[in-house]
Design a protein around this motif. Structure first.
Motif, PDB file in Angstrom:
ATOM      1  N   LEU A  69       0.819  -1.219   0.000  1.00 34.71           N
ATOM      2  CA  LEU A  69       0.000   0.000   0.000  1.00 34.71           C
ATOM      3  C   LEU A  69       0.851   1.266   0.000  1.00 34.71           C
ATOM      4  O   LEU A  69       0.311   2.367  -0.061  1.00 34.71           O
ATOM      5  N   GLY A  70       2.146   1.093   0.110  1.00 34.27           N
ATOM      6  CA  GLY A  70       3.047   2.244   0.080  1.00 34.27           C
ATOM      7  C   GLY A  70       3.208   2.957   1.399  1.00 34.27           C
ATOM      8  O   GLY A  70       3.639   4.117   1.430  1.00 34.27           O
ATOM      9  N   VAL A  71       2.876   2.319   2.508  1.00 37.88           N
ATOM     10  CA  VAL A  71       3.044   2.942   3.826  1.00 37.88           C
ATOM     11  C   VAL A  71       4.525   3.177   4.072  1.00 37.88           C
ATOM     12  O   VAL A  71       5.362   2.287   3.876  1.00 37.88           O
ATOM     13  N   LYS A  72       4.845   4.385   4.520  1.00 36.71           N
ATOM     14  CA  LYS A  72       6.254   4.768   4.675  1.00 36.71           C
ATOM     15  C   LYS A  72       6.409   5.674   5.889  1.00 36.71           C
ATOM     16  O   LYS A  72       5.429   6.003   6.581  1.00 36.71           O
ATOM     17  N   ALA A  73       7.630   6.070   6.130  1.00 38.03           N
ATOM     18  CA  ALA A  73       7.937   6.956   7.252  1.00 38.03           C
ATOM     19  C   ALA A  73       7.097   8.227   7.167  1.00 38.03           C
ATOM     20  O   ALA A  73       6.970   8.829   6.095  1.00 38.03           O
ATOM     21  N   GLY A  74       6.526   8.625   8.301  1.00 40.81           N
ATOM     22  CA  GLY A  74       5.693   9.824   8.366  1.00 40.81           C
ATOM     23  C   GLY A  74       4.219   9.552   8.198  1.00 40.81           C
ATOM     24  O   GLY A  74       3.390  10.414   8.514  1.00 40.81           O
ATOM     25  N   ASN A 109     -12.757  -6.073  20.106  1.00 39.94           N
ATOM     26  CA  ASN A 109     -12.415  -5.582  18.772  1.00 39.94           C
ATOM     27  C   ASN A 109     -12.453  -4.052  18.725  1.00 39.94           C
ATOM     28  O   ASN A 109     -13.131  -3.410  19.527  1.00 39.94           O
ATOM     29  N   ILE A 110     -11.758  -3.493  17.758  1.00 40.61           N
ATOM     30  CA  ILE A 110     -11.675  -2.040  17.630  1.00 40.61           C
ATOM     31  C   ILE A 110     -13.073  -1.418  17.592  1.00 40.61           C
ATOM     32  O   ILE A 110     -13.997  -1.954  16.974  1.00 40.61           O
ATOM     33  N   ASN A 111     -13.228  -0.304  18.281  1.00 41.03           N
ATOM     34  CA  ASN A 111     -14.498   0.417  18.311  1.00 41.03           C
ATOM     35  C   ASN A 111     -14.574   1.294  17.059  1.00 41.03           C
ATOM     36  O   ASN A 111     -13.901   2.315  16.961  1.00 41.03           O
ATOM     37  N   ALA A 112     -15.393   0.875  16.106  1.00 40.16           N
ATOM     38  CA  ALA A 112     -15.472   1.572  14.823  1.00 40.16           C
ATOM     39  C   ALA A 112     -15.912   3.027  14.980  1.00 40.16           C
ATOM     40  O   ALA A 112     -15.556   3.883  14.158  1.00 40.16           O
ATOM     41  N   ASP A 113     -16.669   3.324  16.023  1.00 41.92           N
ATOM     42  CA  ASP A 113     -17.158   4.684  16.235  1.00 41.92           C
ATOM     43  C   ASP A 113     -16.040   5.667  16.586  1.00 41.92           C
ATOM     44  O   ASP A 113     -16.242   6.882  16.524  1.00 41.92           O
ATOM     45  N   LEU A 114     -14.880   5.155  16.980  1.00 35.38           N
ATOM     46  CA  LEU A 114     -13.780   6.018  17.399  1.00 35.38           C
ATOM     47  C   LEU A 114     -12.775   6.293  16.288  1.00 35.38           C
ATOM     48  O   LEU A 114     -11.855   7.108  16.461  1.00 35.38           O
ATOM     49  N   ILE A 115     -12.937   5.644  15.151  1.00 39.49           N
ATOM     50  CA  ILE A 115     -11.920   5.734  14.097  1.00 39.49           C
ATOM     51  C   ILE A 115     -11.912   7.100  13.416  1.00 39.49           C
ATOM     52  O   ILE A 115     -10.859   7.703  13.204  1.00 39.49           O
ATOM     53  N   LYS A 116     -13.086   7.598  13.077  1.00 37.59           N
ATOM     54  CA  LYS A 116     -13.168   8.837  12.295  1.00 37.59           C
ATOM     55  C   LYS A 116     -12.447   9.996  12.975  1.00 37.59           C
ATOM     56  O   LYS A 116     -11.784  10.814  12.319  1.00 37.59           O
ATOM     57  N   THR A 123      -2.982   9.892   7.615  1.00 35.91           N
ATOM     58  CA  THR A 123      -3.516   8.532   7.715  1.00 35.91           C
ATOM     59  C   THR A 123      -3.401   7.832   6.367  1.00 35.91           C
ATOM     60  O   THR A 123      -3.853   8.342   5.344  1.00 35.91           O
ATOM     61  N   ARG A 124      -2.817   6.643   6.395  1.00 37.69           N
ATOM     62  CA  ARG A 124      -2.591   5.904   5.149  1.00 37.69           C
ATOM     63  C   ARG A 124      -3.424   4.628   5.070  1.00 37.69           C
ATOM     64  O   ARG A 124      -3.699   4.125   3.986  1.00 37.69           O
ATOM     65  N   ALA A 143     -17.118   1.801   5.811  1.00 39.34           N
ATOM     66  CA  ALA A 143     -17.842   3.035   5.494  1.00 39.34           C
ATOM     67  C   ALA A 143     -16.996   4.258   5.805  1.00 39.34           C
ATOM     68  O   ALA A 143     -16.935   5.207   5.008  1.00 39.34           O
ATOM     69  N   VAL A 144     -16.329   4.243   6.950  1.00 34.40           N
ATOM     70  CA  VAL A 144     -15.439   5.351   7.315  1.00 34.40           C
ATOM     71  C   VAL A 144     -14.262   5.416   6.351  1.00 34.40           C
ATOM     72  O   VAL A 144     -13.867   6.497   5.889  1.00 34.40           O
ATOM     73  N   ALA A 145     -13.708   4.258   6.026  1.00 29.27           N
ATOM     74  CA  ALA A 145     -12.556   4.207   5.129  1.00 29.27           C
ATOM     75  C   ALA A 145     -12.900   4.760   3.750  1.00 29.27           C
ATOM     76  O   ALA A 145     -12.125   5.547   3.172  1.00 29.27           O
ATOM     77  N   GLU A 146     -14.041   4.359   3.224  1.00 29.87           N
ATOM     78  CA  GLU A 146     -14.443   4.828   1.893  1.00 29.87           C
ATOM     79  C   GLU A 146     -14.700   6.327   1.885  1.00 29.87           C
ATOM     80  O   GLU A 146     -14.401   7.018   0.899  1.00 29.87           O
ATOM     81  N   GLN A 147     -15.247   6.830   2.971  1.00 31.88           N
ATOM     82  CA  GLN A 147     -15.510   8.269   3.071  1.00 31.88           C
ATOM     83  C   GLN A 147     -14.217   9.067   2.972  1.00 31.88           C
ATOM     84  O   GLN A 147     -14.209  10.194   2.455  1.00 31.88           O
ATOM     85  N   HIS A 148     -13.119   8.480   3.446  1.00 34.84           N
ATOM     86  CA  HIS A 148     -11.837   9.183   3.459  1.00 34.84           C
ATOM     87  C   HIS A 148     -10.838   8.622   2.452  1.00 34.84           C
ATOM     88  O   HIS A 148      -9.673   9.017   2.462  1.00 34.84           O
ATOM     89  N   GLY A 149     -11.283   7.706   1.598  1.00 31.95           N
ATOM     90  CA  GLY A 149     -10.413   7.165   0.569  1.00 31.95           C
ATOM     91  C   GLY A 149      -9.256   6.341   1.108  1.00 31.95           C
ATOM     92  O   GLY A 149      -8.144   6.392   0.566  1.00 31.95           O
ATOM     93  N   LEU A 150      -9.516   5.559   2.158  1.00 29.85           N
ATOM     94  CA  LEU A 150      -8.457   4.791   2.810  1.00 29.85           C
ATOM     95  C   LEU A 150      -8.644   3.289   2.598  1.00 29.85           C
ATOM     96  O   LEU A 150      -9.763   2.801   2.608  1.00 29.85           O
TER      97      LEU A 150
END
Length: 371
Positions: A69-74, A109-116, A123-124, A143-150
């Motif tokens: 995905l190209g995740v890198k420093a920073g 599991n991760i609380n999806a409501d806290l991600i946004k 954020t990558r 849904a959150v990911a698609e809203q932010h293109g992630l």
């Protein structure tokens, strides 16, 4: 009593396992032998995903996925604090920052409501963990990911074979990663893992990264790693895959029986202790049967004295680990901290009988009420 009974499992599948291993010994192709492609095809078919790439471990699956995905420093990658360290580790290894989010108190599991709220221009990716055998709330996360293109990378090390709203774990996001560590529901006899995706381009990049970035022999088009799963381990997973559906049925049956026994146990019916929840819109492969108990160390001591093995998944959240403390500064991760202090995993494997389960719950109840 065994916590995870791999010896009985081997005895049950010995003929198939021995045949598979002997075939590799006979042809001698220990790296990228025919069983590698055979397993990848079988796993892709099982999950309904277009591409499966076996790799050397579940950790390597996560690392290669982020590299693809190209995740890198920073950069920043959002992930839960209550998980095994590998999830945050691979982010840090790439020089990126693991942004740690709290979890649901009943599933871990991760609380999806806290991600946004923690998404920034840096954020990558989002990397939820499917803990204890069931997936996170993947539609809400998507849904959150698609809203932010992630992109979303599912860490499905503990949930391979589980379903979410009828879809298989590892077929719920941009990339899915699983582990074949021996204690997993589908495990090998060493390290191994796999990456799943429906994206043709990402699949090709992952394949190149796992062989030192090669697009063809000795032609390195990108930075890569030595991340291949060896042929023997692929053969072992193929042997286990034959009975995997039956083992999942047994795990679910045993998990449901645990919940029924716990519900009538005074320590649990009174609310002094609670089991982790399986949500109605998904299934669990019961990688662990985990409960929350007070005075955990004392409870463990009493169970150990009674001959009942236990484990803790996990006793310290990521943000309290010495190497990762800077990543949790300023974040409210109180649920992760509470779970880490109370979770206790009970024996869980497909060969656990009713008498053993009744004894486990009886001793657990006695231990909780006596501390």
């Amino acid at each position: 009593m065994q916590f995870i009974d791999l010896k009985t499992q081997y005895a049950e599948i010995k003929s198939s396992m021995d045949r598979r291993i002997q075939a590799v010994l006979d042809h001698g192709q220990y790296i990228m032998g025919p069983e590698v492609q055979e397993l990848e095809t079988a796993l892709a078919s099982y999950t309904g995903v277009k591409h499966c790439m076996t790799v050397s471990s579940g950790t390597e699956a996560l690392l290669i996925s982020l590299m693809a995905l190209g995740v890198k420093a920073g950069d920043e990658v959002i992930t839960p604090s209550f998980t095994f360290v590998a999830t945050a580790e691979v982010v840090a290894l790439l020089g990126a920052t693991p942004v740690l989010v709290d979890v649901e108190p009943d599933t871990g599991n991760i609380n999806a409501d806290l991600i946004k709220a923690v998404i920034t221009p840096k954020t990558r990716a989002i990397m939820p963990v499917s803990l204890y055998g069931q997936t996170a709330d993947m539609d809400a996360i998507q849904a959150v990911a698609e809203q932010h293109g992630l992109p979303v990378v599912e860490d499905a090390a503990q949930s391979f074979g589980a379903t979410y709203q009828g879809r298989k774990s590892c077929n719920l996001s941009t990339l899915g990663c699983t582990s074949f560590f021996p204690s997993k529901p589908l495990g090998c006899y060493g390290d191994g893992g796999a990456i799943f995706t429906n994206d043709d381009a990402l699949a090709q990049v992952c394949r190149e990264i796992r062989v030192h970035g090669q697009s063809k022999r000795y032609h390195h088009t990108r930075i890569g790693v030595g991340g291949r799963m060896d042929t023997l381990q692929c053969a072992i997973v193929l042997a286990k895959l034959e009975g995997f559906a039956w083992e999942i049925e047994q795990r679910i049956r045993i998990g449901v029986r645990y919940l029924e026994l716990l519900a009538t146990s005074p320590a649990f019916s009174s609310g002094q202790a609670t089991p982790m929840t399986v949500r109605p819109d998904r299934s669990s492969v019961w990688a662990q049967c985990t409960v929350q108990v007070p005075a955990r160390d004392k409870v463990i001591a009493k169970l150990t004295a009674a001959g009942i093995p236990t484990a803790v998944h996990y006793p310290c959240p990521i943000h309290q680990q010495p190497a990762y403390r800077p990543y949790g500064v300023g974040a409210d991760l109180s649920i992760s901290e509470k779970l880490a202090s109370q979770v206790l995993s009970l024996p869980m494997h497909p060969y656990l009988d009713e008498k053993q389960q009744a004894r486990i719950v009886e001793r657990l109840n006695d231990a909780i009420l006596s501390v």
